[in-house]
Design a protein around this motif. Sequence first.
Motif, PDB file in Angstrom:
ATOM      1  N   ALA A  69      -8.900  -8.575   8.048  1.00  0.00           N
ATOM      2  CA  ALA A  69      -8.717  -9.735   8.987  1.00  0.00           C
ATOM      3  C   ALA A  69      -7.241  -9.310   9.332  1.00  0.00           C
ATOM      4  N   THR A  70      -6.356  -9.023   8.375  1.00  0.00           N
ATOM      5  CA  THR A  70      -4.905  -9.357   8.675  1.00  0.00           C
ATOM      6  C   THR A  70      -4.813  -8.054  10.070  1.00  0.00           C
ATOM      7  N   ILE A  71      -5.267  -6.533   8.850  1.00  0.00           N
ATOM      8  CA  ILE A  71      -5.296  -5.134  10.028  1.00  0.00           C
ATOM      9  C   ILE A  71      -6.003  -5.564  11.040  1.00  0.00           C
ATOM     10  N   ARG A  72      -6.739  -6.085  11.349  1.00  0.00           N
ATOM     11  CA  ARG A  72      -7.048  -6.097  12.514  1.00  0.00           C
ATOM     12  C   ARG A  72      -6.469  -6.972  13.881  1.00  0.00           C
ATOM     13  N   GLY A 123      -7.012   0.797   1.459  1.00  0.00           N
ATOM     14  CA  GLY A 123      -5.841   0.447   1.916  1.00  0.00           C
ATOM     15  C   GLY A 123      -5.528   1.483   2.821  1.00  0.00           C
ATOM     16  N   ALA A 124      -5.104   2.237   2.666  1.00  0.00           N
ATOM     17  CA  ALA A 124      -4.582   3.336   3.683  1.00  0.00           C
ATOM     18  C   ALA A 124      -5.528   3.575   4.342  1.00  0.00           C
ATOM     19  N   VAL A 125      -7.144   4.171   3.862  1.00  0.00           N
ATOM     20  CA  VAL A 125      -7.945   4.332   4.700  1.00  0.00           C
ATOM     21  C   VAL A 125      -8.273   3.585   5.894  1.00  0.00           C
ATOM     22  N   ALA A 126      -8.755   1.939   5.193  1.00  0.00           N
ATOM     23  CA  ALA A 126      -8.677   0.596   6.205  1.00  0.00           C
ATOM     24  C   ALA A 126      -7.623   0.750   7.652  1.00  0.00           C
ATOM     25  N   ALA A 127      -6.455   0.894   7.256  1.00  0.00           N
ATOM     26  CA  ALA A 127      -5.619   0.381   7.993  1.00  0.00           C
ATOM     27  C   ALA A 127      -5.316   1.928   9.185  1.00  0.00           C
ATOM     28  N   THR A 128      -5.496   2.982   8.803  1.00  0.00           N
ATOM     29  CA  THR A 128      -5.723   4.143  10.423  1.00  0.00           C
ATOM     30  C   THR A 128      -7.099   4.100  10.259  1.00  0.00           C
ATOM     31  N   GLN A 129      -8.122   3.590   9.899  1.00  0.00           N
ATOM     32  CA  GLN A 129      -9.347   3.660  10.467  1.00  0.00           C
ATOM     33  C   GLN A 129      -9.095   2.387  11.653  1.00  0.00           C
ATOM     34  N   ILE A 130      -8.534   1.336  11.566  1.00  0.00           N
ATOM     35  CA  ILE A 130      -8.863   0.785  12.252  1.00  0.00           C
ATOM     36  C   ILE A 130      -7.174   0.739  13.446  1.00  0.00           C
ATOM     37  N   LEU A 131      -6.192   1.746  12.819  1.00  0.00           N
ATOM     38  CA  LEU A 131      -5.572   2.140  14.002  1.00  0.00           C
ATOM     39  C   LEU A 131      -5.379   2.588  15.120  1.00  0.00           C
ATOM     40  N   LEU A 132      -5.905   3.708  14.661  1.00  0.00           N
ATOM     41  CA  LEU A 132      -6.896   5.482  15.503  1.00  0.00           C
ATOM     42  C   LEU A 132      -7.018   4.713  16.731  1.00  0.00           C
ATOM     43  N   PRO A 133      -7.841   3.641  17.057  1.00  0.00           N
ATOM     44  CA  PRO A 133      -7.872   4.029  18.985  1.00  0.00           C
ATOM     45  C   PRO A 133      -6.560   3.796  19.213  1.00  0.00           C
ATOM     46  N   LEU A 134      -5.511   3.205  18.654  1.00  0.00           N
ATOM     47  CA  LEU A 134      -4.719   2.848  19.587  1.00  0.00           C
ATOM     48  C   LEU A 134      -3.638   4.049  19.104  1.00  0.00           C
ATOM     49  N   ILE A 135      -3.533   5.114  18.181  1.00  0.00           N
ATOM     50  CA  ILE A 135      -2.819   6.257  18.562  1.00  0.00           C
ATOM     51  C   ILE A 135      -3.199   7.246  19.187  1.00  0.00           C
ATOM     52  N   ARG A 136      -4.701   7.227  19.111  1.00  0.00           N
ATOM     53  CA  ARG A 136      -4.296   8.140  20.003  1.00  0.00           C
ATOM     54  C   ARG A 136      -4.807   7.833  21.749  1.00  0.00           C
ATOM     55  N   LYS A 137      -3.899   7.056  21.621  1.00  0.00           N
ATOM     56  CA  LYS A 137      -3.753   6.846  23.590  1.00  0.00           C
ATOM     57  C   LYS A 137      -1.901   7.320  23.815  1.00  0.00           C
ATOM     58  N   SER A 138      -1.262   7.462  22.019  1.00  0.00           N
ATOM     59  CA  SER A 138       0.186   8.398  21.493  1.00  0.00           C
ATOM     60  C   SER A 138      -0.064   8.891  22.828  1.00  0.00           C
ATOM     61  N   ALA A 140       1.468  11.409  20.574  1.00  0.00           N
ATOM     62  CA  ALA A 140       1.950  12.159  19.977  1.00  0.00           C
ATOM     63  C   ALA A 140       2.351  10.888  18.746  1.00  0.00           C
ATOM     64  N   GLY A 141       1.097  11.532  18.589  1.00  0.00           N
ATOM     65  CA  GLY A 141       0.369  10.214  17.460  1.00  0.00           C
ATOM     66  C   GLY A 141       1.329  11.608  16.317  1.00  0.00           C
ATOM     67  N   ARG A 142       1.553  10.269  15.360  1.00  0.00           N
ATOM     68  CA  ARG A 142       1.829  10.859  14.007  1.00  0.00           C
ATOM     69  C   ARG A 142       1.128  10.093  12.849  1.00  0.00           C
ATOM     70  N   ILE A 143       0.834  10.618  11.506  1.00  0.00           N
ATOM     71  CA  ILE A 143       0.110   9.867  10.895  1.00  0.00           C
ATOM     72  C   ILE A 143       0.909  10.682   8.943  1.00  0.00           C
ATOM     73  N   VAL A 144       1.772   9.746   8.606  1.00  0.00           N
ATOM     74  CA  VAL A 144       2.121  10.274   7.544  1.00  0.00           C
ATOM     75  C   VAL A 144       1.102   9.200   6.461  1.00  0.00           C
ATOM     76  N   ASN A 145       0.448   9.962   5.263  1.00  0.00           N
ATOM     77  CA  ASN A 145       0.185   9.479   3.835  1.00  0.00           C
ATOM     78  C   ASN A 145       1.300   9.309   3.069  1.00  0.00           C
ATOM     79  N   VAL A 146       2.033   8.604   2.320  1.00  0.00           N
ATOM     80  CA  VAL A 146       3.278   7.898   2.179  1.00  0.00           C
ATOM     81  C   VAL A 146       2.542   8.025  -0.076  1.00  0.00           C
ATOM     82  N   SER A 147       1.777   9.821  -0.185  1.00  0.00           N
ATOM     83  CA  SER A 147       1.440  10.400  -1.538  1.00  0.00           C
ATOM     84  C   SER A 147       2.648  10.519  -3.044  1.00  0.00           C
ATOM     85  N   SER A 148       2.680  11.065  -3.989  1.00  0.00           N
ATOM     86  CA  SER A 148       3.273  12.009  -5.159  1.00  0.00           C
ATOM     87  C   SER A 148       2.827  13.038  -5.562  1.00  0.00           C
ATOM     88  N   ASN A 149       3.508  13.999  -6.248  1.00  0.00           N
ATOM     89  CA  ASN A 149       3.404  15.576  -6.356  1.00  0.00           C
ATOM     90  C   ASN A 149       2.129  14.982  -7.474  1.00  0.00           C
TER      91      ASN A 149
END
Length: 248
Positions: A69-72, A123-138, A140-149
Amino acid sequence: MNADRLKKIALVTGANKGIGFEISRQLAKQGITVLLGARNEQQGTEAATKLSHEGLDVRFIKFDVTDEATIREAAKFIEEQFGKLDILVNNAGVNLEYGASVPTPSQVSLDTLRQTFEINFFGAVAATQILLPLIRKSEAGRIVNVSSNLGSLTLHSDPSFDWYDVKQLAYDSSKTALNAFTVHLAHELRDTNIKVNSAHPGWVKTDMGSDAADLTVEEGADTPVWLATLPDDGLTGGFFSKKQPLPW
């Protein structure tokens, strides 16, 4: 036209402290409007205010990656205020196994696994899926997933790896899954202007990394910020540390 719609807009999750806070600062220093995402309103507001006092355009936005709900609600706000999202940094994360006594893979609880994956992966997948339509409007969209070695299966299989004996099944495998999401999403978006990459910040002096870590938050934020601001000919579908490729 609203002046905000002419600027680049970035959202950083889990940004009220640590690496996320510093990523927000460094992006804002480049003239980007940063939405500092945090689930705790008081802590998020205090963090955004601190950066605002540095003369940076940083604004708090309530964002809990475990609460759809907060993501939407955030997506609706971004749509109404800015009309697009240029940068998404999926930084929110936890490590419930960090400490003196790490449970072995045969002993780690399913509850720990589920809690870790809920934030670090789902959480990362949910945020990305919900926000992707807005990123498509950019432009030069950039998505960075903070991972770990520690999410690298190649490194975990190499006895010469500095962290070879650190086997935290919940945390490590959640980052492996996040890396898989990076690869798959980058492939889906390969013919668009959106670039998707994973970043390993390093062992950073944060609440998670502790004071024993060897990198400052400024150093840890460097690669995620670089990936968030890649030029049009930048790479996509990669895994990087100190701006250099890491093995999956």
